[in-house]
Write an enzyme that holds these catalytic residues in place. Sequence first.
Site, short mmCIF file in Angstrom:
data_model
loop_
_atom_site.label_atom_id
_atom_site.label_comp_id
_atom_site.label_asym_id
_atom_site.label_seq_id
_atom_site.Cartn_x
_atom_site.Cartn_y
_atom_site.Cartn_z
N ASP A 76 1.04 -1.45 0.03
CA ASP A 76 -0.08 -0.04 -0.12
C ASP A 76 1.08 1.38 0.19
OD1 ASP A 76 -2.81 1.65 0.55
OD2 ASP A 76 -1.43 1.82 1.94
N GLU A 147 -2.11 -5.47 -3.25
CA GLU A 147 -1.36 -4.39 -2.29
C GLU A 147 0.08 -4.93 -2.35
OE1 GLU A 147 -3.54 -0.52 -1.48
OE2 GLU A 147 -3.62 -2.36 -0.14
#
EC number: 3.1.26.3
Lengths: 254, 254
Positions: A76, A147
């Site tokens: 992320d 992610e």
Amino acid sequence: MQLALPRSYFATFLNLFRSQDADKRKKLKNAVAHIIGENPSNLRLYQLALRHSSASRETVIVGFRESNERLEYLGDAVLGMVIAEFLFKKYPYKDEGFLTEIRSRIVNREMLNGISRKIGLDRLIEYDGARTKSLPARTSMYGDALEALVGAIYLDKGFRFTRRFILKNLLSHYDIDSLVQNNANFKSRLIEWAQREGKEVRFDIIAEKGNSHYREFIAQIVINEEPFATGSGYSKKKAEQSAAEKALELLDAK
Amino acid sequence: MQLALPRSYFATFLNLFRSQDADKRKKLKNAVAHIIGENPSNLRLYQLALRHSSASRETVIVGFRESNERLEYLGDAVLGMVIAEFLFKKYPYKDEGFLTEIRSRIVNREMLNGISRKIGLDRLIEYDGARTKSLPARTSMYGDALEALVGAIYLDKGFRFTRRFILKNLLSHYDIDSLVQNNANFKSRLIEWAQREGKEVRFDIIAEKGNSHYREFIAQIVINEEPFATGSGYSKKKAEQSAAEKALELLDAK
């Protein structure tokens, strides 16, 4: 000289198990190579990136189970940074409020779920179907794995490779210009929902801070006189949109 | 053949101005070199990183004034990513909730303000004293400039250099272990404030989402029956802390 011992049933079984395992690893290796465009060096990272928390495994550390959640945290951050730079350079005359807004549209969970499916990551995720059935987590499972994949690529291949992967293999699936124009109107979607459900919904600006150069507003959604969600933004409208988006997420989760 | 024109007063003044300007640039170049440990290649980036919005300048684009805010947006993302990786590797057996929490303590505005002063960045910032006087923006001016500096270094020197700068020159000022142990108790600080001011403060959990593996709570601070701030976290306690932290920020800004 080698001793020729008769193979035990156990050994036969173990070999069969091992070859199945090796076969599985080979398949995963090929699938990852196909997605990232290069053979993975440390396959274990990708195995972990594709392991949803419902299929988490015990570790040597008591109470610490391993799934893709840590890699998701790392990925992320990497994704956020690469997209920050991409937008910074693409829009040299737009302010940071605009850049932040467009970035959040790009890394929006729905978007990431879609990209994850497009690159075929959804078929590789290891999860416990019984545990995730109809749970809200499942709706973000694909984007979360994407992610985590970014985190794994970063650890395996380094920054330059990961940056190129994000720009070439992920951002290519976006139509950035239409993302910029498309004002996903969460406020009107929430109002429509309220009308459908016979609820009363109100948008309040409950706080603002800043100075003549920079302001931040906090909007609150009140449903049937109960505070329900808040959001912030650099204009009242943005704050309301952000609060409405969160309210819709919460309603989705229920 | 050159024409020997008498120097006008204007030209003399211009030359004086130019040499002052060159002198100023040289000083900034040395100061930046001292901070980042290498001569800056593109000094303009650092000049921009040190220009607070109160001293923003007009550009060729009508309505677009330039200050360090865009670089701050970029630097924030770079800093967040490098610290994410640092914590990921330092704490291999801690979950993503812990990593997120510790990262937010590291990039906390107060902390960044302090580091900014420690490395001497505060004396280099260009701002309009009359405009920033007693404004909340001033309290975050140093930390914002530090983030903008990270953005400038990234654009000037690339990722590897910036990563090393963050790990060696910024993180070295932190006592990470005590940051981990120190539970900055925002909730009790808010309660103390309320007692001092004769206000009634209440902490409500207004929403929760997630499943058996992952939960997120949203806490709301109600002051004298008025919703004031919200915060989210992976436990009720974290959500309350986050909401209390935001409430304290808002109270500070008032």
